[in-house]
Design a protein around this motif. Structure first.
Motif, mmCIF file in Angstrom:
data_model
loop_
_atom_site.group_PDB
_atom_site.id
_atom_site.type_symbol
_atom_site.label_atom_id
_atom_site.label_comp_id
_atom_site.label_asym_id
_atom_site.label_seq_id
_atom_site.Cartn_x
_atom_site.Cartn_y
_atom_site.Cartn_z
ATOM 1 N N LYS A 128 -43.060 46.416 -18.887
ATOM 2 C CA LYS A 128 -43.110 45.593 -17.676
ATOM 3 C C LYS A 128 -41.769 45.604 -16.954
ATOM 4 N N GLU A 156 -41.405 46.920 -13.166
ATOM 5 C CA GLU A 156 -40.874 46.067 -12.104
ATOM 6 C C GLU A 156 -39.693 46.728 -11.416
ATOM 7 N N GLU A 165 -41.109 49.461 -9.154
ATOM 8 C CA GLU A 165 -41.806 48.890 -8.004
ATOM 9 C C GLU A 165 -40.849 48.309 -6.984
ATOM 10 N N ASN A 166 -39.674 47.884 -7.419
ATOM 11 C CA ASN A 166 -38.666 47.336 -6.514
ATOM 12 C C ASN A 166 -37.675 48.403 -6.067
#
Length: 154
Positions: free
Chosen positions: A102, A106, A109-110
């Protein structure tokens, strides 16, 4: 830089000004497989041939071809970060593997940007008239001036 894809493999596409050619290599595998061409079409064909030749060579020799993105990799993060990660995963109620997955997801994705959340207070002094000041403290940014004026008139 553009990447080429074929049969589950990814290849680079680079320009050599000095040699006046396009060239690349199959990415994300342990073996070094290169290809080149004079045009984009030739490079793309050479890449596909390189993938096919690589797979064919592996079959002939009994070697397993490297498959990119197996979904498993080892990392070295040091004992202290390992401990903190395990504790954070435990506190989140998930396995360490899920916690790390995760975190990586994250970050991707950022776009590699770590978002830092913070909380602070804004103090806005609004004057209803020349005699009275109203202080508004909030944990969110100040309201629009029209909304603040409505708030101070109560």
């Amino acid at each position: 830089m553009a990447d080429l894809t074929y049969n589950g493999y990814t290849g680079s596409a680079n320009v050599s000004i000095q040699d006046e050619c396009l060239h690349g290599r199959i990415l994300f595998i342990d073996d070094i497989i290169t290809y080149e061409g004079s045009t984009v079409e030739e490079l793309n064909c050479a890449f596909k041939e390189a993938v096919d030749d690589y797979i064919s060579y592996c079959k002939r020799t009994g070697k397993s071809p490297n498959k990119p993105y197996s979904g498993s990799f080892n990392i070295r993060i040091g004992p202290e970060l390992h401990k903190k990660s395990a504790e954070a995963a435990h506190n989140a109620g998930v396995a360490l593997n899920e916690f790390i997955t995760k975190a990586v997801q994250e970050r991707i994705e950022n776009n590699g940007i770590t978002k830092i959340e913070h909380t602070h207070k804004h103090v806005v002094i609004a004057k209803e008239d020349s005699m009275r000041e109203v202080r508004i403290a909030t944990s969110t940014p100040p309201l629009l001036w029209e909304a603040m004026n409505a708030t101070t008139q109560h």
